[in-house]
Design an enzyme around this catalytic site. Structure first.
Site, mmCIF file in Angstrom:
data_model
loop_
_atom_site.group_PDB
_atom_site.id
_atom_site.type_symbol
_atom_site.label_atom_id
_atom_site.label_comp_id
_atom_site.label_asym_id
_atom_site.label_seq_id
_atom_site.Cartn_x
_atom_site.Cartn_y
_atom_site.Cartn_z
ATOM 1 N N ASN A 1 25.758 70.763 50.973
ATOM 2 C CA ASN A 1 24.780 70.767 49.891
ATOM 3 C C ASN A 1 24.247 69.382 49.545
ATOM 4 O OD1 ASN A 1 27.670 70.918 49.066
ATOM 5 N ND2 ASN A 1 26.832 70.301 47.099
ATOM 6 N N SER B 1 24.791 82.772 47.202
ATOM 7 C CA SER B 1 24.321 82.897 45.826
ATOM 8 C C SER B 1 22.823 83.165 45.757
ATOM 9 C CB SER B 1 24.633 81.571 45.118
ATOM 10 O OG SER B 1 24.467 81.686 43.738
ATOM 11 N N GLN C 1 24.169 77.161 50.941
ATOM 12 C CA GLN C 1 22.935 76.411 51.228
ATOM 13 C C GLN C 1 22.200 76.936 52.454
ATOM 14 O OE1 GLN C 1 21.352 74.103 49.485
ATOM 15 N NE2 GLN C 1 22.903 73.816 47.916
ATOM 16 N N CYS D 1 26.652 69.235 40.350
ATOM 17 C CA CYS D 1 27.948 69.295 39.684
ATOM 18 C C CYS D 1 28.558 67.915 39.567
ATOM 19 C CB CYS D 1 28.899 70.199 40.451
ATOM 20 S SG CYS D 1 28.077 71.408 41.477
ATOM 21 N N ALA E 1 28.174 82.082 43.752
ATOM 22 C CA ALA E 1 28.993 81.601 44.871
ATOM 23 C C ALA E 1 30.363 81.104 44.404
ATOM 24 C CB ALA E 1 28.258 80.506 45.627
ATOM 25 N N THR E 2 30.425 80.481 43.239
ATOM 26 C CA THR E 2 31.713 79.964 42.770
ATOM 27 C C THR E 2 32.721 81.106 42.613
ATOM 28 O OG1 THR E 2 30.615 78.145 41.641
ATOM 29 C CG2 THR E 2 32.856 78.660 40.914
HETATM 30 C C1 LIG Z 1 25.459 75.817 44.655
HETATM 31 C C2 LIG Z 1 26.632 75.887 45.563
HETATM 32 C C3 LIG Z 1 27.820 76.534 45.186
HETATM 33 C C4 LIG Z 1 27.983 77.155 43.819
HETATM 34 O O1 LIG Z 1 27.149 78.260 43.672
HETATM 35 P P1 LIG Z 1 26.967 79.002 42.246
HETATM 36 O O2 LIG Z 1 26.252 80.265 42.587
HETATM 37 O O3 LIG Z 1 26.138 78.079 41.433
HETATM 38 O O4 LIG Z 1 28.316 79.246 41.693
HETATM 39 C C5 LIG Z 1 28.835 76.571 46.091
HETATM 40 N N1 LIG Z 1 28.731 76.016 47.318
HETATM 41 C C6 LIG Z 1 27.619 75.372 47.723
HETATM 42 C C7 LIG Z 1 27.553 74.787 49.096
HETATM 43 C C8 LIG Z 1 26.534 75.285 46.858
HETATM 44 O O5 LIG Z 1 25.432 74.643 47.254
#
Ligand SMILES: *Cc1c(COP(=O)(O)O)cnc(C)c1O
Length: 380
Positions: free
Chosen positions: A155, A203, A183, A330, A75-76
């Protein structure tokens, strides 16, 4: 001596890979190891076919076509591609972006970078329930507004935002709508078509798939969205995201999406009941406050302030027996506390007494009863 693992209640940080997902992935490491871009021999064809089957499964989970999905590393990366890709090349008459104070750091930090490049960023506040104000959003829109960025569900608190209404506003005003749905996807119904989402990041590792694989939905019609690639090279993923495809990861992501689709209705009822059990048991025996409880939330996240806690470190005290989080994973090392709770007006003292408990597919009632017992024991 063997270490006894705590009970895992941190599914919003990451999830284990489902056994069925792992089984689906394994042959793609050792037997069907072809490069999905090698379209000239059987190894390549097998890999490509598996990728396209997975793409179809993920597309149906969010109601888009498979041509509208791009695979990334998570997701990042998807968020970075969306926000940076839509803002290049810089145009001074469309240089305004609207977002919200409780977004994930991947969104906020990328927006700060865009601000340095000349973008004007409006970060709207949320109320004490973590909710956004649609009138305020309406009023923030200008002729120069290019994009609205709002997460589907938070999240840290599980609070769900009014995505359908934001989508309608964006559509009416001809503004792109980007949504971080990391999420929400797989946990509650998400429909990019009816919700007018133009770009959406999510993700695999939050839905019982492997880490290191994610997706970006990019609308092809009404409007057609064009993003500037952020990774260039071999031209994979229709030139939007170069690099050899992570075939086992994609296969696992696809299987994880199918399982979520099959299980979503039942699983969300089960998790809501377990979460209510947890919250009610805490309410009955101690003074607590649940952040965001006056609004619609995801079934699996509870953000609880244990008002009577008097110790020196709530999270370490809890983590002997239950693996939980202070906010997002994080932020665990962040001494300033959660930016999400801060935006909701929670004071510093309450923030130190707050824990995010997130449940998932492997959580049982017995797990929760033991968790409740442990929470009670550190309060008394
Ligand atoms: C976990 C998360 C991310 C980051 O996702 P990754 O796949 O770990 O990079 C971004 N946004 C939200 C809302 C998340 O919960």
């Amino acid at each position: 001596m063997a270490i006894t693992l705590p009970i895992y209640l941190d599914y919003a940080s990451t999830t284990p890979v489902d056994e069925e997902v792992l089984s689906a992935m394994l042959p793609y490491f050792t037997h069907h190891y072809g490069n999905a871009a090698s379209r000239i021999h059987a190894f390549g064809w097998m890999a490509e076919e598996a990728v396209e089957i997975a793409r179809e499964a993920i597309a149906s989970l969010i109601h888009c076509t498979k041509e509208e999905l791009i695979f990334t590393s998570g997701a990042t990366e998807s968020i970075n591609l969306a926000l940076r890709g839509i803002t290049e090349p810089f145009s001074s008459n469309k240089n305004h972006i609207i977002s919200f104070a409780t977004e994930h750091k991947a969104v906020l930090d990328t927006l700060y970078e865009l601000e340095k490049k000349g973008y004007d960023i409006t970060l709207l506040p949320v109320d004490s329930n973590g909710q956004i104000d649609l009138t305020m959003l309406h009023d923030a829109i200008r002729d120069e507004t290019l994009l609205i960025s709002c997460m589907y569900a938070n999240n840290e608190t599980g609070i769900i935002h009014p995505i359908q209404q934001i989508g309608a506003i964006a559509k009416e005003k001809n503004i792109y709508f980007f949504c971080d749905a990391t999420q929400a996807v797989g946990k509650i119904p998400v429909d990019v078509a009816s919700e007018h989402i133009d770009i959406m990041a999510f993700s695999s590792h939050k839905i019982y798939g492997p880490k290191g694989i994610g997706a970006l939905y990019i609308r092809r019609k009404n409007p057609r969205v064009t993003l500037t690639p952020q990774i260039t090279g071999g031209g994979q993923e229709r030139n939007i995201r170069s690099g050899t495809m992570n075939v086992p990861g994609i296969v696992g992501f696809g299987k994880a999406a199918s399982l979520c689709m099959e299980q979503m209705d039942e699983e969300s009822k089960r998790l809501t009941a377990l979460r209510d059990l947890l919250e009610n048991a805490c309410k009955d025996s101690m003074k607590i406050c649940i952040h965001g409880s006056n609004t619609t939330r995801l079934p699996n996240i509870s953000n609880i302030c244990l008002k009577e806690y008097r110790g020196s470190g709530l999270i370490p005290d809890l983590c002997n027996k239950i693996a939980v989080s202070s906010g997002s994973a994080c932020n665990s090392g962040n001494l300033n506390g959660s930016h999400v709770l801060k935006a909701m007006g929670i004071d510093k003292d309450d923030m130190k007494k707050t824990v995010r408990i997130s449940l998932g597919r492997m959580t049982t009632e017995d797990d929760l009863n033991r968790a409740i017992e442990h929470i009670r024991s550190i309060i008394n």
